[in-house]
Design a protein around this motif. Structure first.
Motif, mmCIF file in Angstrom:
data_model
loop_
_atom_site.group_PDB
_atom_site.id
_atom_site.type_symbol
_atom_site.label_atom_id
_atom_site.label_comp_id
_atom_site.label_asym_id
_atom_site.label_seq_id
_atom_site.Cartn_x
_atom_site.Cartn_y
_atom_site.Cartn_z
ATOM 1 N N TRP A 1 0.966 -1.253 -0.131
ATOM 2 C CA TRP A 1 -0.098 0.029 -0.056
ATOM 3 C C TRP A 1 0.940 1.354 -0.099
ATOM 4 O O TRP A 1 0.651 2.199 -0.649
ATOM 5 C CB TRP A 1 -0.962 0.004 1.163
ATOM 6 C CG TRP A 1 -1.882 1.112 1.255
ATOM 7 C CD1 TRP A 1 -2.285 1.978 0.159
ATOM 8 C CD2 TRP A 1 -2.453 1.733 2.348
ATOM 9 N NE1 TRP A 1 -3.070 3.182 0.782
ATOM 10 C CE2 TRP A 1 -3.104 3.003 2.186
ATOM 11 C CE3 TRP A 1 -2.406 1.433 3.752
ATOM 12 C CZ2 TRP A 1 -4.033 3.699 2.905
ATOM 13 C CZ3 TRP A 1 -3.168 2.277 4.737
ATOM 14 C CH2 TRP A 1 -3.766 3.350 4.084
ATOM 15 N N ALA A 2 1.850 1.437 1.080
ATOM 16 C CA ALA A 2 2.632 2.506 1.004
ATOM 17 C C ALA A 2 3.482 2.551 -0.326
ATOM 18 O O ALA A 2 3.586 4.169 -0.767
ATOM 19 C CB ALA A 2 3.628 2.400 2.239
ATOM 20 N N LEU A 3 3.797 1.627 -1.024
ATOM 21 C CA LEU A 3 4.750 1.895 -2.004
ATOM 22 C C LEU A 3 3.796 2.085 -3.529
ATOM 23 O O LEU A 3 4.087 3.138 -4.307
ATOM 24 C CB LEU A 3 5.470 0.570 -2.549
ATOM 25 C CG LEU A 3 6.883 0.608 -1.860
ATOM 26 C CD1 LEU A 3 7.739 1.575 -2.426
ATOM 27 C CD2 LEU A 3 6.932 0.584 -0.220
ATOM 28 N N ALA A 4 2.609 1.385 -3.415
ATOM 29 C CA ALA A 4 1.692 1.830 -4.598
ATOM 30 C C ALA A 4 1.211 3.226 -4.328
ATOM 31 O O ALA A 4 1.026 3.853 -5.413
ATOM 32 C CB ALA A 4 0.464 0.735 -4.516
ATOM 33 N N GLY A 5 0.744 3.664 -3.287
ATOM 34 C CA GLY A 5 0.172 4.968 -2.814
ATOM 35 C C GLY A 5 1.210 6.226 -3.262
ATOM 36 O O GLY A 5 0.968 7.026 -3.841
ATOM 37 N N THR A 6 2.517 5.738 -2.979
ATOM 38 C CA THR A 6 3.592 6.605 -3.271
ATOM 39 C C THR A 6 3.795 6.921 -4.523
ATOM 40 O O THR A 6 4.166 7.975 -5.210
ATOM 41 C CB THR A 6 4.943 6.146 -2.745
ATOM 42 O OG1 THR A 6 4.810 6.177 -1.186
ATOM 43 C CG2 THR A 6 5.866 7.499 -2.793
ATOM 44 N N TYR A 7 3.840 5.767 -5.292
ATOM 45 C CA TYR A 7 4.244 5.612 -6.671
ATOM 46 C C TYR A 7 3.220 6.445 -7.572
ATOM 47 O O TYR A 7 3.494 7.380 -8.413
ATOM 48 C CB TYR A 7 4.301 4.334 -7.348
ATOM 49 C CG TYR A 7 4.447 4.544 -8.721
ATOM 50 C CD1 TYR A 7 5.411 4.564 -9.409
ATOM 51 C CD2 TYR A 7 3.294 4.001 -9.761
ATOM 52 C CE1 TYR A 7 5.634 4.794 -10.965
ATOM 53 C CE2 TYR A 7 3.242 4.143 -11.230
ATOM 54 C CZ TYR A 7 4.397 4.474 -11.619
ATOM 55 O OH TYR A 7 4.431 4.708 -12.966
ATOM 56 N N VAL A 8 1.724 6.312 -7.405
ATOM 57 C CA VAL A 8 0.694 6.817 -8.017
ATOM 58 C C VAL A 8 0.742 8.307 -7.784
ATOM 59 O O VAL A 8 0.562 9.070 -8.826
ATOM 60 C CB VAL A 8 -0.596 6.292 -7.713
ATOM 61 C CG1 VAL A 8 -1.810 6.969 -8.185
ATOM 62 C CG2 VAL A 8 -0.693 4.825 -8.115
ATOM 63 N N ALA A 9 1.030 8.702 -6.547
ATOM 64 C CA ALA A 9 0.741 10.223 -6.251
ATOM 65 C C ALA A 9 2.187 10.820 -6.948
ATOM 66 O O ALA A 9 1.842 12.025 -7.434
ATOM 67 C CB ALA A 9 1.076 10.343 -4.685
ATOM 68 N N GLU A 10 3.244 10.302 -7.268
ATOM 69 C CA GLU A 10 4.392 10.845 -7.708
ATOM 70 C C GLU A 10 4.212 10.865 -9.523
ATOM 71 O O GLU A 10 4.776 11.717 -9.957
ATOM 72 C CB GLU A 10 5.739 10.392 -7.190
ATOM 73 C CG GLU A 10 6.084 10.583 -5.874
ATOM 74 C CD GLU A 10 7.304 10.038 -5.297
ATOM 75 O OE1 GLU A 10 7.683 10.354 -4.284
ATOM 76 O OE2 GLU A 10 7.877 9.049 -6.060
ATOM 77 N N ALA A 11 3.805 9.627 -9.820
ATOM 78 C CA ALA A 11 3.793 9.345 -11.191
ATOM 79 C C ALA A 11 2.786 9.994 -12.114
ATOM 80 O O ALA A 11 3.307 10.597 -13.287
ATOM 81 C CB ALA A 11 3.984 7.971 -11.544
ATOM 82 N N TRP A 12 1.649 10.200 -11.550
ATOM 83 C CA TRP A 12 0.256 10.751 -12.243
ATOM 84 C C TRP A 12 0.418 12.326 -12.357
ATOM 85 O O TRP A 12 0.812 13.186 -11.051
ATOM 86 C CB TRP A 12 -0.689 10.264 -11.428
ATOM 87 C CG TRP A 12 -1.413 9.005 -12.117
ATOM 88 C CD1 TRP A 12 -0.510 7.866 -12.493
ATOM 89 C CD2 TRP A 12 -2.486 8.592 -12.431
ATOM 90 N NE1 TRP A 12 -1.332 6.917 -12.812
ATOM 91 C CE2 TRP A 12 -2.695 7.223 -12.816
ATOM 92 C CE3 TRP A 12 -3.885 9.349 -12.121
ATOM 93 C CZ2 TRP A 12 -3.880 6.595 -12.978
ATOM 94 C CZ3 TRP A 12 -5.033 8.618 -12.518
ATOM 95 C CH2 TRP A 12 -5.087 7.269 -12.840
ATOM 96 N N PRO A 13 -0.018 12.901 -13.253
ATOM 97 C CA PRO A 13 -0.124 14.304 -13.300
ATOM 98 C C PRO A 13 -0.900 15.102 -12.176
ATOM 99 O O PRO A 13 -1.768 14.237 -11.498
ATOM 100 C CB PRO A 13 -1.053 14.779 -14.466
ATOM 101 C CG PRO A 13 -0.632 13.396 -15.414
ATOM 102 C CD PRO A 13 -0.567 12.434 -14.402
ATOM 103 N N GLU A 14 -0.570 16.170 -11.897
ATOM 104 C CA GLU A 14 -0.893 17.004 -10.497
ATOM 105 C C GLU A 14 -2.687 17.001 -10.670
ATOM 106 O O GLU A 14 -3.259 16.751 -9.614
ATOM 107 C CB GLU A 14 -0.369 18.297 -10.295
ATOM 108 C CG GLU A 14 -0.923 19.088 -9.134
ATOM 109 C CD GLU A 14 -0.515 18.390 -8.091
ATOM 110 O OE1 GLU A 14 -1.276 18.486 -7.137
ATOM 111 O OE2 GLU A 14 0.608 17.971 -7.957
#
Length: 432
Positions: free
Chosen positions: A138-151
Motif C-alpha cells: 500500500w505504501a509503495l503503490a500510494g507513493t508511486y501513483v501520487a508521484e507518477a500521475w499528473p497533478e
C-alpha cells in the motif's frame, strides 16, 4: 463567448496519461487487489488448513486448538504486516518501482510456499514473511501513483487505487467458490503466487517516477527515518500515525466481526446454518461495494472542502454507523435487515482509507515520502492489532460482540479532536 468556451474546455481538459503511467497504475492497482485477495484467502482457508496441519504437528485438531493456532498465526501475520515499514527507506533510496515489485514478489512467493506447508510452524513462517510483503504494498503503490500521475489526476488516482483492496475480497471469494471447493486450501494458497506476474510487469514496463529521479540526483543524502522524526516533520508524522491507527481500528472491528454478527442474526431469524453463511457472504459483498463507492466519492469531496473536513465527515459517519449497526440494530428482535442496511453506511465511510493515499504523499517531500507512508501505516497496524485482541477479550468476557464493537466508535470521536492538528494541503501541489 467563444473565447470563454475555449477557456472552459481547456480548464476541464485533463492531462493525458502516458503508457508508463497507465501501466504503472494498473500494476499498483493489481498488486493492491491481489494484496486484498491474499489477506482474505487466509481467513477463508484457515480452518481446513489447520485441521490438516495440527495433527502433523503433534496436536489434536479440536475446535479449541484450531482457534488458538489460528490466533497465533494471525498475530504472526500482523507482526509481519507491521514490520513492513522497512520497505519505505528502501524505496526512498532505490526507487519506487523496484521496491514495489519487491513487495509483490515477497507476498506472492511466500503465499505460494504456504501451499507446501507440512506443519503449522512452516505455515506460520510463510505467513509472517508474506505479511511483511503485503504490508509494504500500500505504501509503495500510494507513493508511486501520487508521484507518477499528473497533478490534476493524482487525487482521483488515490481513490481509484484504494478500490483495489476491496476488489480483492471479491476475487478471493470467487476463487474459494471455484478453486477452493474443488481443490482444497493448498490450491488456494497457490493462486496467491499469481501476483509474481504483476511484479515482473512492473519491472519491465514501468518507469521510475520523475520526482524520485530528481530527488535522487541531488548530492545530499538523507536518513529518511530520522528526518520524519526531526523538528520539521515530527508533528505531522505522529498526527498521521494517530489518524491511521483510528481508521485501522474501525476497519478491523467492522470487517472481523461483521460476518459473525450477520450469522448470529440470521440464525436468530430462523435461517439454517448454510443459509446464514450465505447471507454473511452477501453482506460482506455489500460492505465491500459500499467501501468502493466511498473511496470513489472521497477525492472530489476532499478537493471541494479540504482534506481535514472530509476526514472529519468520514470519521463521524464511521462513529454513527458503528453505533447504529453493532450498538442498535444488532440487539433488535428482528435486527438482520436493519443491521445489513447499516453495513452499507459503515462500508461507505470505511472508504476513509482513500484519503490517506491522497493526503499522506502531500505532507512529505519526495526524499522521505515512502518512509513516512510506510512508517505511519505500520504504526497503525501494530496498535490496531493490540486493540483488536483486546476487543476479542472483551467479546469473550461480555458474551456479546455488539457492545464491545460499538465502543470502538469512541476512537473516531477522539479522531475528530486530532484532525485539527494535521496540515491542510488542499490546493497545494505535491512537494518536491
Amino acid at each position: 463567448m467563444n473565447s470563454l468556451t475555449d477557456r472552459t474546455s481547456v480548464t476541464r481538459r485533463r492531462t493525458p496519461l502516458n503508457r508508463s503511467q497507465i501501466a504503472g497504475f494498473w500494476g499498483a492497482w493489481a498488486g493492491w487487489t491481489l494484496d486484498g485477495m491474499d489477506s482474505f484467502i487466509y481467513a477463508l482457508v484457515l480452518t481446513p488448513a489447520l485441521t490438516e496441519l495440527l495433527p502433523r504437528s503433534g496436536y489434536a485438531a479440536t475446535p479449541a486448538n484450531v482457534g488458538l493456532a489460528g490466533s497465533i498465526l494471525f498475530a504472526l501475520f500482523l507482526v509481519g504486516w507491521g514490520l513492513s515499514f522497512i520497505w519505505g527507506p528502501l524505496a526512498d533510496r532505490f526507487g519506487r518501482t523496484k521496491v514495489l515489485a519487491g513487495t509483490i514478489f515477497t507476498f506472492a512467493i511466500f503465499t505460494g510456499l504456504a501451499a507446501t506447508s507440512h506443519n503449522v510452524w512452516e505455515l506460520g513462517i510463510y505467513r509472517f514473511i508474506a505479511g511483511v510483503g503485503i504490508g509494504g504494498e500500500w505504501a509503495l503503490a500510494g507513493t508511486y501513483v501520487a508521484e507518477a500521475w499528473p497533478e490534476d489526476r493524482r487525487k482521483m488516482g488515490a481513490g481509484y487505487l484504494q478500490t483495489g483492496y476491496y476488489a480483492g475480497f471479491f476475487l478471493a471469494a470467487a476463487l474459494n467458490y471455484t478453486v477452493g471447493v474443488h481443490y482444497g486450501w493448498r490450491a488456494m494458497f497457490l493462486t496467491g503466487a499469481v501476483p509474481v506476474v504483476v511484479a515482473i510487469l512492473i519491472l519491465l514496463r514501468v518507469k521510475e517516477s520523475e520526482k524520485w529521479q530528481k530527488a535522487e540526483a541531488r548530492p545530499v543524502r538523507t536518513k529518511p527515518l530520522r528526518e520524519i522524526m526531526g523538528p520539521v516533520y515530527r508533528r505531522r508524522t505522529w498526527v498521521a500515525c494517530i489518524l491511521l491507527t483510528i481508521a485501522i481500528i474501525g476497519l478491523w472491528a467492522g470487517a472481523v466481526y461483521e460476518p459473525s454478527a450477520v450469522i448470529q442474526l440470521a440464525t436468530k431469524a430462523g435461517m439454517a446454518k448454510n443459509d446464514a453463511i450465505r447471507t454473511a457472504s452477501l453482506a460482506t459483498g455489500l460492505l465491500s461495494i459500499a467501501t468502493i463507492l466511498g473511496c470513489l466519492a472521497l477525492p472530489p469531496l476532499a478537493e471541494r472542502i479540504g482534506r481535514k473536513k472530509t476526514l472529519a465527515i468520514y470519521f463521524l459517519g464511521m462513529a454513527i454507523a458503528i453505533v447504529g449497526s453493532f450498538g442498535w440494530a444488532f440487539y433488535l428482535p428482528n435486527g438482520l435487515a436493519p443491521f445489513i442496511a447499516w453495513l452499507f453506511v459503515l462500508g461507505f465511510f470505511g472508504g476513509n482509507f482513500a484519503l490517506f493515499s491522497l493526503w499522506l504523499p502531500e505532507q512529505f517531500e519526495t526524499r522521505v515520502r515512502a518512509t513516512a507512508f510506510a512508517f505511519c501505516t505500520s504504526f497503525g497496524r501494530f496498535v490496531g492489532a493490540g486493540v483488536n485482541f483486546l476487543l476479542g477479550a472483551a467479546v469473550l468476557h461480555m458474551h456479546t460482540l455488539g457492545v464491545p464493537v460499538a465502543l470502538t466508535a469512541l476512537v473516531f470521536i477522539v479522531g475528530l479532536f486530532v484532525i485539527p492538528f494535521a496540515p491542510e494541503t488542499k490546493g497545494e501541489v505535491l512537494p518536491q
